[in-house]
Write an enzyme that holds these catalytic residues in place. Sequence first.
Site, PDB file in Angstrom:
ATOM      1  N   GLU A  77       0.815  -1.230   0.000  1.00  0.00           N
ATOM      2  CA  GLU A  77       0.000   0.000   0.000  1.00  0.00           C
ATOM      3  C   GLU A  77       0.843   1.274   0.000  1.00  0.00           C
ATOM      4  O   GLU A  77       0.804   2.079   0.940  1.00  0.00           O
ATOM      5  CB  GLU A  77      -0.964  -0.002   1.191  1.00  0.00           C
ATOM      6  CG  GLU A  77      -2.042  -1.054   1.063  1.00  0.00           C
ATOM      7  CD  GLU A  77      -3.161  -0.936   2.098  1.00  0.00           C
ATOM      8  OE1 GLU A  77      -2.934  -0.326   3.159  1.00  0.00           O
ATOM      9  OE2 GLU A  77      -4.248  -1.450   1.840  1.00  0.00           O
ATOM     10  N   CYS A  83       6.288  12.965   1.339  1.00  0.00           N
ATOM     11  CA  CYS A  83       7.476  13.356   2.087  1.00  0.00           C
ATOM     12  C   CYS A  83       7.902  14.744   1.624  1.00  0.00           C
ATOM     13  O   CYS A  83       7.798  15.077   0.442  1.00  0.00           O
ATOM     14  CB  CYS A  83       8.601  12.344   1.874  1.00  0.00           C
ATOM     15  SG  CYS A  83      10.081  12.772   2.819  1.00  0.00           S
ATOM     16  N   CYS A  95      11.032  16.184   2.680  1.00  0.00           N
ATOM     17  CA  CYS A  95      12.399  16.349   3.186  1.00  0.00           C
ATOM     18  C   CYS A  95      13.263  17.062   2.143  1.00  0.00           C
ATOM     19  O   CYS A  95      12.826  17.340   1.029  1.00  0.00           O
ATOM     20  CB  CYS A  95      12.990  14.983   3.531  1.00  0.00           C
ATOM     21  SG  CYS A  95      13.467  14.033   2.086  1.00  0.00           S
ATOM     22  N   GLU A 108      -6.700  -8.015  -0.648  1.00  0.00           N
ATOM     23  CA  GLU A 108      -7.069  -8.058   0.770  1.00  0.00           C
ATOM     24  C   GLU A 108      -8.529  -7.669   0.940  1.00  0.00           C
ATOM     25  O   GLU A 108      -9.031  -6.780   0.262  1.00  0.00           O
ATOM     26  CB  GLU A 108      -6.257  -7.040   1.585  1.00  0.00           C
ATOM     27  CG  GLU A 108      -4.792  -7.307   1.717  1.00  0.00           C
ATOM     28  CD  GLU A 108      -4.101  -6.227   2.564  1.00  0.00           C
ATOM     29  OE1 GLU A 108      -4.768  -5.582   3.400  1.00  0.00           O
ATOM     30  OE2 GLU A 108      -2.895  -6.031   2.370  1.00  0.00           O
ATOM     31  N   GLU A 116      -3.134  -4.464  15.210  1.00  0.00           N
ATOM     32  CA  GLU A 116      -4.047  -5.271  14.393  1.00  0.00           C
ATOM     33  C   GLU A 116      -4.490  -6.564  15.070  1.00  0.00           C
ATOM     34  O   GLU A 116      -5.028  -7.454  14.423  1.00  0.00           O
ATOM     35  CB  GLU A 116      -3.420  -5.526  13.021  1.00  0.00           C
ATOM     36  CG  GLU A 116      -3.500  -4.268  12.167  1.00  0.00           C
ATOM     37  CD  GLU A 116      -2.868  -4.386  10.799  1.00  0.00           C
ATOM     38  OE1 GLU A 116      -2.129  -5.364  10.562  1.00  0.00           O
ATOM     39  OE2 GLU A 116      -3.103  -3.488   9.979  1.00  0.00           O
ATOM     40  N   LYS A 117      -4.284  -6.637  16.385  1.00  0.00           N
ATOM     41  CA  LYS A 117      -4.620  -7.902  17.047  1.00  0.00           C
ATOM     42  C   LYS A 117      -6.120  -8.175  17.073  1.00  0.00           C
ATOM     43  O   LYS A 117      -6.539  -9.313  17.211  1.00  0.00           O
ATOM     44  CB  LYS A 117      -4.009  -7.982  18.445  1.00  0.00           C
ATOM     45  CG  LYS A 117      -4.440  -6.915  19.426  1.00  0.00           C
ATOM     46  CD  LYS A 117      -3.712  -7.135  20.754  1.00  0.00           C
ATOM     47  CE  LYS A 117      -3.963  -6.020  21.751  1.00  0.00           C
ATOM     48  NZ  LYS A 117      -3.511  -4.684  21.285  1.00  0.00           N
TER      49      LYS A 117
END
Length: 678
Positions: free
Chosen positions: A151, A156, A158, A313, A361-362
């Site tokens: 994903e 960013c 920087c 998924e 994610e448990k």
Amino acid sequence: MSCYYKETKMLYGGDYNPEQWPSEIWEEDMRLMAKAHINIVTLNVFSWAALQPDEDTYDFSKLDAVMELVRANGMKVCLATSTGAHPAWMARKHPDILRTEKNGMKRKFGGRHNSCPNSPTYRKYAPKLAAKLAERYQNYDNIAAWHVSNEYGGECYCENCEKAFRVWLKKKYGTIDEVNRSFNTAFWGHTFYDWEDIVLPNFLSEHFTDEATGEERTMFQGISLDYMRFNSDSMLECFQLEYDAIKKVMPDIPVTTNLMAAYKGLDYQKWAGAMDFVSWDNYPAPSDRPAMIAFRHDLMRGLYGQKPFVLMEQTPSVTNWQPYNRLKRPGEMRLLSWQAVAHGADAIQFFQIRRSIGACEKYHGAVIDHAGRADTRVFREVTQLGEELENIGGLFLDGKTPAKAAILFDWDNWWAVEYSAGPSIRMKYIDTIQDYYQAAFALNVAVDIIRVEDALESYQVVIAPLLYMVKHGYEQKLRDYVAKGGTFVTSYFSGMVDEHDLVDFGGYPGRLRELMGIWVEENDALPEGEQNAFSYCGKRYPADILCDLVHLEGAEAYGVYEEDFYAGMPALTVNQYGKGKACYVATHSNEEFYQTFLDRLFSQNGIQPVHQTPVGVEAAVREHAGETYLFLLNHTAEEKIVVLEDHYEDLLQGQMYRRLDELVLEKKGVRLLRRIHA
Ligand code: GLA
Ligand code: ZN
């Protein structure tokens, strides 16, 4: 892009992360997976820390053991490269890998999807790991696909990204003068004298949070748009580096990365061209309507020429990251899975096979939950679907989803519309697309979501909602299409700008003006709660969000505003252009309007519904090898009756149906019917 399927059957499985639990449990996992008819696992998604504990050491021992186990159990592998989260030592030793946020805050180690796409460290070590994995596992003939990173997303700001942005701009524009012209920097005296003057557009420069709405805005659309393109390209380059590293060793195995459907940050239409097949992660919110989910599938199928995709998924039951993680009701996971197949999925996979015991994610759903049992509701439902997919085998792998209507979708346009300062913050691209998609969906008319690059000729109707940005030459493509007999529909606030977000002189809708046969003089943005109205086909409909004030220049008015100082001006116009028609829907209306409007338009153009169904029952078709497969999907929690329009064989339950038979569809029920040629 090549096609995924060297496969001969639908693959069924999901993310499996056994490195998180003791190996004694692995054999039990294998037994349970076999019981659920699972035949593929995605391995190694987040294992970089274990695979490379320091600069020079690589350790594949655990992955070796898992790869062996999976092969010995006759399963396929979707092998991930683990580069979605970097190891802690790398962040400590090479801080250039850490991202900087939009407000200038430099991040420390933590989270995931956290590497700067322009970090030399990331660009060195990520492809190196991919190459090592490919070399090590190249002789495994059960690798069905490679799954690069995970994903991709985020941004960013920087210093490396800033430098890379300047290089990107130099390549695109050549000279600083051309940059100044494209960004219209003469406004507010923002003229750049030197490439070094250019800084990233963020909260330290051109961006700010609008206090009234909490929305992020930019003062210079041109540079902000280019940053989005640049950031998307930067991440795509990272994907490409890993892709090349794998292909060098295993040229025949398809490579993908899991996308997130209507994810605004990355131009997936560009990405898909670099991927061997599209795969994506489907996590609908409980409030998402079936049409929204169907749209996401169609968007993914349309990223690169209407090819089937892999559902990489979905949760078998529940997520952990929504505010309320509602269980999928009995039958819902199965229904959503078959909906994916109906729209082009050639494989169904879950996140995740077994629940982890710690971290965020448990409590995310899994095929095997913490109890580790096969007699759970979720496991039974996963098994039932596994059995069904196994029975279908490869029947319509690579099957097409025929459509005579198309909706245009374009990431650049999405960014531009929503960066626009004025006329209304209520104009949201996905919502506007959805106005039309939802109507077609409710009518059971199949739609392709297409790109600017795609040919239009095979469609009877092409709809481009909020076509604010008309890219160079697209106006000509549309004119040719309509002149030859096509029907084109666009909406308010269209034809406004070119790809730099610069307005064309000469009146709106700019380069679409001749085709639409109108001139839009002003745009009236109505605040929430305010409405105008117009009549169409003898009925009055609301007009809200935006009302374009339209003058006819050859087009005919099919409805006029009824209130306010522009009462009597056209709200809906149709222009005969060559052999075709161009329709301008100058305002936003309600669901009933869009359905009435498209119903008429489709029937005038000979576009038939796939099948008639009661409200809440979706009908969709895939075709393969001369056969037609009809999917009936009952999204409601009530029994529904569908009167069949043909003779059919029910492929899930075995019975035969004749034309005009009444098929009783239980709540959340699914039927997969093969049409019998009479
Ligand atoms: C994403 C990720 C997975 C997992 C799931 C949870 O899709 O790719 O690693 O975090 O979300 O829903
Ligand atoms: Zn960076």
